[in-house]
Motif scaffolding. Structure first.
Motif, PDB file in Angstrom:
ATOM      1  N   ALA A 356      -5.357  -1.642   3.587  1.00 52.62           N
ATOM      2  CA  ALA A 356      -5.015  -0.347   4.164  1.00 52.62           C
ATOM      3  C   ALA A 356      -3.720  -0.400   4.963  1.00 52.62           C
ATOM      4  O   ALA A 356      -3.032   0.613   5.123  1.00 52.62           O
ATOM      5  CB  ALA A 356      -6.153   0.156   5.050  1.00 52.62           C
ATOM      6  N   THR A 398      -2.248  -0.295  -4.702  1.00 49.01           N
ATOM      7  CA  THR A 398      -2.248   0.820  -3.757  1.00 49.01           C
ATOM      8  C   THR A 398      -1.247   0.555  -2.646  1.00 49.01           C
ATOM      9  O   THR A 398      -0.729  -0.558  -2.502  1.00 49.01           O
ATOM     10  CB  THR A 398      -3.644   1.037  -3.144  1.00 49.01           C
ATOM     11  OG1 THR A 398      -4.051  -0.157  -2.455  1.00 49.01           O
ATOM     12  CG2 THR A 398      -4.658   1.389  -4.219  1.00 49.01           C
ATOM     13  N   PRO A 400      -0.209   1.938   1.676  1.00 47.29           N
ATOM     14  CA  PRO A 400      -0.785   2.573   2.860  1.00 47.29           C
ATOM     15  C   PRO A 400      -0.506   4.076   2.909  1.00 47.29           C
ATOM     16  O   PRO A 400       0.443   4.568   2.318  1.00 47.29           O
ATOM     17  CB  PRO A 400      -0.090   1.866   4.030  1.00 47.29           C
ATOM     18  CG  PRO A 400       0.563   0.668   3.457  1.00 47.29           C
ATOM     19  CD  PRO A 400       0.855   0.981   2.033  1.00 47.29           C
ATOM     20  N   TYR A 404      -3.883   5.229   8.140  1.00 39.87           N
ATOM     21  CA  TYR A 404      -4.326   3.891   7.748  1.00 39.87           C
ATOM     22  C   TYR A 404      -5.795   3.636   8.074  1.00 39.87           C
ATOM     23  O   TYR A 404      -6.545   3.153   7.253  1.00 39.87           O
ATOM     24  CB  TYR A 404      -3.450   2.797   8.372  1.00 39.87           C
ATOM     25  CG  TYR A 404      -1.996   3.150   8.396  1.00 39.87           C
ATOM     26  CD1 TYR A 404      -1.310   3.418   7.216  1.00 39.87           C
ATOM     27  CD2 TYR A 404      -1.283   3.265   9.591  1.00 39.87           C
ATOM     28  CE1 TYR A 404       0.035   3.776   7.217  1.00 39.87           C
ATOM     29  CE2 TYR A 404       0.058   3.613   9.607  1.00 39.87           C
ATOM     30  CZ  TYR A 404       0.699   3.875   8.422  1.00 39.87           C
ATOM     31  OH  TYR A 404       2.011   4.232   8.430  1.00 39.87           O
ATOM     32  N   THR A 412      -6.274   4.226   1.538  1.00 39.55           N
ATOM     33  CA  THR A 412      -5.189   3.773   0.672  1.00 39.55           C
ATOM     34  C   THR A 412      -4.830   4.924  -0.260  1.00 39.55           C
ATOM     35  O   THR A 412      -5.545   5.929  -0.340  1.00 39.55           O
ATOM     36  CB  THR A 412      -5.591   2.550  -0.192  1.00 39.55           C
ATOM     37  OG1 THR A 412      -6.679   2.910  -1.054  1.00 39.55           O
ATOM     38  CG2 THR A 412      -5.975   1.362   0.660  1.00 39.55           C
TER      39      THR A 412
END
Length: 494
Positions: A356, A398, A400, A404, A412
């Motif tokens: 993330a 992916t 961020p 987050y 994500t």
């Protein structure tokens, strides 16, 4: 790399027993198009395996550091016939090669477990600071294939070859960990002088020919790995104190040391030495052998650190460059008997938190003296794999998206504009709540929201700048995963 005995709870704190490699805002971007392409692909892989293995596994101690004459916890000497005597200890430590016989070594089993877990790349310790080579080098007799090592007669004696071939066979890309310092080599720790600390034990400027021999030795070994062991994707260099320094850098480093407690009485546990390994030259030669090679000259600011490696910790925020947190799965970096491994919940939450924030997780598993992984390692990788079978599309490739993380929900997004919201199960929570509210993400009107692993379109309503989604009881009683559940939001308002 350095370690104490890690308690799992400490994985989620900033302070670790190990000396962390902190992120450096002075990142120098790569310019080679082939490297940039590979680096972009590496960032999408998200999850990798690191393995520390050597003769030290027989004593269940920290890798290499006990032979370093520094006064830190990771350098304590507790094994051998006479650990209170440094010279006796070195003799016993280096004698471990004579009993190293990992006859249960089965890299194919490791590779299958890593693949099931969802790991896409691996990094193996070809040589740690103690100088023992876990491959068949022609530049040193201190190696696993030497005649005084019992394992040398085994068909799998060249463990690097076996490991790389096994992992490539499972579609996992390969990385070679290599220590720039070599405490066994006579041109790094010259037998004429006692070792003072982790650094070279003579002044390279006074003995330039000796230092050049060491540089040549280091380059030859690295190029040997890159020439004889097939495709290598990552050269992962450790021992960041072996670097070129100027007078300003040396002064800055000593100024820092004299503000620390260790130097209040003028005693400094380790020095700052200009010891130039001629890394620019090496990288050019390395990429002639392996075009597009990703090079990670850890903790050395400059163009040869293609991504950064916070050690034993997760940054508190996203970082504006490629990065990877390297973290032990259990115990320390090297094998320790009775190591306590992360639970599936801890490991999966760790991966989600890192991804993330835009990073990769390089998870360390340490093989035993017999060449096995602990059951705890396999159990953890099984939990990862079970979860990834359902949720991997929210992890791989992916990037961020702000904010987050919101309480116990991480986010994500993929290139198609889909956003994923991971609900991290709280302690003792085995179901996602009937209602989940997200404050910071605003789905487009009429957009579809689903739970990964289910095709059911979920009802949702706008709530302020966010939304609330309803999870039907039938789905809550038949959830497709444990530890964390992932909401897929097809499109959001920007």
């Amino acid at each position: 790399m350095k370690k104490g005995i890690f308690m799992i709870a400490l994985l989620f704190s900033v302070q670790m027993f190990s000396q962390a490699i902190y992120e450096d805002e002075r990142y120098v971007p790569e310019t080679d198009p082939a490297v940039l392409k590979n680096l972009d692909e590496w960032q999408g892989k998200k999850f990798g395996l690191l393995m520390h293995w050597g003769t030290y596994s027989q004593w269940g101690i920290v890798e290499s550091w006990s032979i370093c004459p520094e006064d830190y916890g990771w350098c304590e000497r507790k094994k051998g016939s006479n650990p209170s005597n440094y010279n006796d200890y070195i003799k016993d430590y280096e004698g471990l090669r004579k009993t190293f016989n990992p006859v249960k070594f089965d890299p194919a089993k490791w590779a299958k477990a890593a693949k099931y877990a969802g790991m896409k790349y691996m990094v193996f310790t070809t040589k740690h600071h103690d100088g023992f080579n876990m491959y068949d080098t022609k530049y040193s007799d201190y190696k696993i294939t030497s005649k005084d090592v019992p394992f040398h007669t085994n068909p799998k004696a060249d463990v690097l070859k076996e490991i790389f071939n096994s992992f490539r066979g499972e579609g996992i890309s390969t990385g070679a960990y290599f220590s720039k310092p070599d405490w066994h080599n006579e041109n790094y720790w010259d037998p004429y002088f006692p070792p003072f600390d982790r650094n070279v034990n003579y002044d390279p400027s006074l003995y330039p020919e000796k230092w050049q021999k060491y540089v040549d030795f280091t380059h030859n070994q690295i190029l040997e790995i890159l020439s004889n062991y097939g495709k290598v994707d990552i050269l992962w260099l450790d021992g960041g104190w072996v670097r070129k320094r100027d007078q300003v850098n040396i002064k800055e480093n000593y100024d820092e040391k004299f503000t620390e407690n260790e130097s209040k009485n003028g005693f400094i546990k380790h020095r700052v030495v200009d010891q130039d390994p001629k890394m620019d030259e090496l990288v050019v030669k390395a990429r002639q052998k392996q075009p597009g090679l990703i090079v990670v000259d850890r903790a050395v600011h400059g163009k040869n650190q293609n991504y950064l490696t916070p050690e034993g910790r997760v940054p508190a925020k996203t970082l504006p460059y490629p990065w990877e947190s390297c973290i032990p799965a259990g115990g320390g970096w090297s094998y320790s008997p009775g190591a306590q491994y992360m639970t599936g919940r801890q490991g999966i939450h760790l991966l989600i938190d890192i991804v993330a924030k835009g990073g990769n997780l390089l998870l360390n598993v340490a093989p035993s003296p017999e060449g096995e992984w602990d059951k705890g390692a396999y159990d953890l990788l099984q939990a990862y794999g079970d979860w990834m079978k359902v949720n991997s599309t929210a992890i791989y490739n992916t990037k961020p998206i702000e904010p987050y993380k919101e309480e116990n929900v991480c986010f994500t997004q993929n290139k198609g504009g889909n956003v994923f919201a991971f609900y991290l199960a709280k302690e003792g929570e085995d179901k996602i709540p009937a209602e989940v509210t997200v404050k910071a993400i605003s789905p487009k009107k009429g957009t579809k929201i689903t739970l990964l692993g289910s095709k059911t379109s979920l009802k949702w309503t706008k709530e302020g700048n966010g939304f609330k989604v309803i999870i039907p009881e039938s789905l809550r009683n038949n959830l497709p995963a444990k530890e964390a559940w992932t909401l897929k939001i097809e499109a959001i308002n920007r």
